[in-house]
Design an enzyme around this catalytic site. Structure first.
Site, PDB file in Angstrom:
ATOM      1  N   CYS A  26      50.040  16.468  27.725  1.00  0.00           N
ATOM      2  CA  CYS A  26      51.476  16.221  27.615  1.00  0.00           C
ATOM      3  C   CYS A  26      51.872  15.080  28.539  1.00  0.00           C
ATOM      4  O   CYS A  26      51.580  15.118  29.738  1.00  0.00           O
ATOM      5  CB  CYS A  26      52.265  17.477  27.984  1.00  0.00           C
TER       6      CYS A  26
ATOM      7  N   CYS B  10      57.750  17.491  34.425  1.00  0.00           N
ATOM      8  CA  CYS B  10      58.249  18.781  33.947  1.00  0.00           C
ATOM      9  C   CYS B  10      57.594  19.889  34.759  1.00  0.00           C
ATOM     10  O   CYS B  10      56.400  19.864  35.013  1.00  0.00           O
ATOM     11  CB  CYS B  10      57.939  18.940  32.464  1.00  0.00           C
TER      12      CYS B  10
ATOM     13  N   TYR C  84      58.775  52.309  30.869  1.00  0.00           N
ATOM     14  CA  TYR C  84      59.303  50.930  30.904  1.00  0.00           C
ATOM     15  C   TYR C  84      59.031  50.269  29.543  1.00  0.00           C
ATOM     16  O   TYR C  84      58.502  49.172  29.451  1.00  0.00           O
ATOM     17  CB  TYR C  84      58.661  50.118  32.027  1.00  0.00           C
TER      18      TYR C  84
ATOM     19  N   ASP D 200      54.199  49.699  32.175  1.00  0.00           N
ATOM     20  CA  ASP D 200      54.362  48.261  31.949  1.00  0.00           C
ATOM     21  C   ASP D 200      55.668  47.821  32.594  1.00  0.00           C
ATOM     22  O   ASP D 200      56.636  47.483  31.915  1.00  0.00           O
ATOM     23  CB  ASP D 200      54.356  47.967  30.443  1.00  0.00           C
TER      24      ASP D 200
ATOM     25  N   CYS E   6      52.197  41.695  35.104  1.00  0.00           N
ATOM     26  CA  CYS E   6      52.230  40.235  35.044  1.00  0.00           C
ATOM     27  C   CYS E   6      52.210  39.628  36.442  1.00  0.00           C
ATOM     28  O   CYS E   6      52.361  38.420  36.596  1.00  0.00           O
ATOM     29  CB  CYS E   6      53.456  39.752  34.276  1.00  0.00           C
TER      30      CYS E   6
END
Length: 462
Positions: A77, A83, A320, A390, A417
């Site tokens: 990119c 960015c 969750y 989760d 995560c």
């Protein structure tokens, strides 16, 4: 050169990058003093400019790559350096996976303090055009009033006008470009964050990997729909292909939150459809749903296969749950799934998805997970064969983990995560006598430092 303290470190110096931090910065050390270097790859030799020096570490930026690592590649990119979205795009993708595994290992070692088997990272099926949720802040140029939409530069609120983003489907670029032009033609203004003025604050696109339909959400600095906005919504829906619907979200508050509380459908349908584990899901403007559906499907199929091999028609708790994506995917291998989610809109949508998929063995509860755990223990007294946790990025509270231990008689499957909060919670569970059988990482966000993990946890006396 012997460094006595941070004051002795020069502003410009040459260093070799040893490893990658959990936030994607290269790590160099000068006589034990840690320097986090933005845009550096392990094994790079780089000339850096050192910024603010703290007691035990400093931050720095690369001035020159003196000797590039064998794993350094040219970003695909052209906007990668300006960015802030793809921090690791200059690193070979296969090597990114090894680095992400090391991030998980380091988190477990430094926080959890236990030797846990960390399996190799399962890559994303696609490392380009994988992102199916796009959230672009909007502004305008000072003189020409041209509409700008894109991402912010790293650690700033300086907007980069993105016209081509290779990590999202190509047709999303066309949608964004159309909205830029049409919004200006219809007389809408871009948002000025400092003055809290202007019409259009964000453009949010939810797009389906299943059928390529897109739901467009226009976030406006207003409390009601106005004529210019209606005209723009109509043009988006009628002049672009594969637009499922156009919605308006009202956010007139001085806040960093993208979406306000209220959303109104202007054109078409309020959902797109996505397919996971051969089940059709509905995804709306405010629905939590993984942005990389192909990688998410890998996670769901992995958990489903693991449960199928290790349990016979288990009773499963999906905590969750969001729109009960896990519960719905696990319904094929479970005797029953009990789903808990505190957001009412998600539970209503989950009920709709269950009915449309003719799933009858999922029990929905709209309440806080902790309160449900407490109620379940005091009333029904059910023991679950498998509990799927989760939680959001902040992880679980100790109270919730205690309840999960009391409610589970088999195994806990913890989906996270955030390696740091996962390590913290695993440490607590291990102290309670649990054993972490292994952790399976998945790459949900190629070219970023983020990594998703599935931890398989065996309870005491199992």
């Amino acid at each position: 050169m012997q460094i006595v303290n941070k004051k002795d470190i020069p502003e410009v110096l040459e260093v070799k990058i040893e490893k990658l931090s959990n936030l994607g910065f290269g790590i160099a050390k000068v006589d034990g003093y840690v320097i986090f270097v933005e845009g550096a790859c392990p094994d790079d030799v780089v000339k850096i400019r050192v910024g603010k020096k703290n007691k035990t570490y400093a931050n720095a930026k690369v001035l020159e790559v003196v000797k590039p690592s064998a794993y350094r590649v040219t970003p695909f990119c052209p906007m990668q350096k300006v960015c802030g979205a793809c921090q690791l795009q200059f690193i070979d993708y296969k090597y990114q996976l090894k680095l992400k595994k090391e991030i998980v290992i380091d988190a477990m070692h430094s926080i959890c303090g236990s030797e846990i088997e960390i399996k190799d990272v399962i890559p994303s099926p696609n490392d380009k055009e994988y992102r199916h949720k796009i959230q672009y802040p909007v502004s305008e140029t000072q003189n020409s009033k041209r509409i700008l939409a894109g991402y912010y530069k790293s650690a700033s609120h300086e907007l980069v006008n993105i016209k081509y983003c290779p990590i999202q489907p190509a047709y999303c670029d066309n949608i964004i470009e159309f909205i830029r032009t049409a919004a200006q033609e219809e007389g809408l203004s871009g948002y000025n964050e400092k003055k809290h003025s202007g019409d259009l604050r964000h453009i949010v696109i939810r797009t389906s990997n299943f059928n390529q339909k897109s739901l467009v959400v226009l976030v406006v600095n207003s409390t009601k729909v106005f004529d210019k906005l209606k005209k723009l919504a109509h043009r988006i829906y009628t002049e672009l292909e594969n637009i499922a619907g156009v919605m308006v979200n009202f956010n007139s508050k001085k806040t960093n939150l993208i979406l306000g509380e209220n959303t109104e459908l202007i054109e078409g349908e309020e959902f797109i459809e996505e397919k996971l584990c051969d089940k059709i899901f509905k995804v709306g403007a405010k629905t939590f749903f993984q942005v990389n559906p192909s990688s998410a499907n890998n996670i769901f199929e992995f958990v489903k296969e693991y449960i199928s091999k290790n349990f016979d028609q288990p009773l499963v708790l999906d905590a969750y749950a969001g729109i009960t994506a896990f519960g719905i995917c696990l319904s094929d291998v479970a005797k029953k799934v009990v789903s808990v989610e505190e957001m009412k809109e998600s539970v209503i949508l989950a009920d709709k998805i269950l009915k449309e998929n003719s799933i009858k063995n999922v029990e929905l509860h709209n309440m806080d997970a902790g309160k449900f755990f407490e109620k379940e223990l005091k009333t029904k007294g059910r023991k679950f064969d498998v509990t799927v946790l989760d939680p959001p990025r902040k992880g679980c509270s100790q109270e919730s983990l205690d309840y999960a231990l009391k409610l589970t008689k088999g195994q806990i499957i913890y989906v996270s995560c955030n390696p740091a909060t996962l390590a913290r919670d695993l440490k607590y569970l291990i102290e309670k006598g649990c054993k972490v059988l292994f952790i399976q990482p998945f790459d949900m966000f190629p070219h970023t430092y983020h990594i998703e993990n599935v931890a398989i946890i065996e309870l005491p006396n199992v």
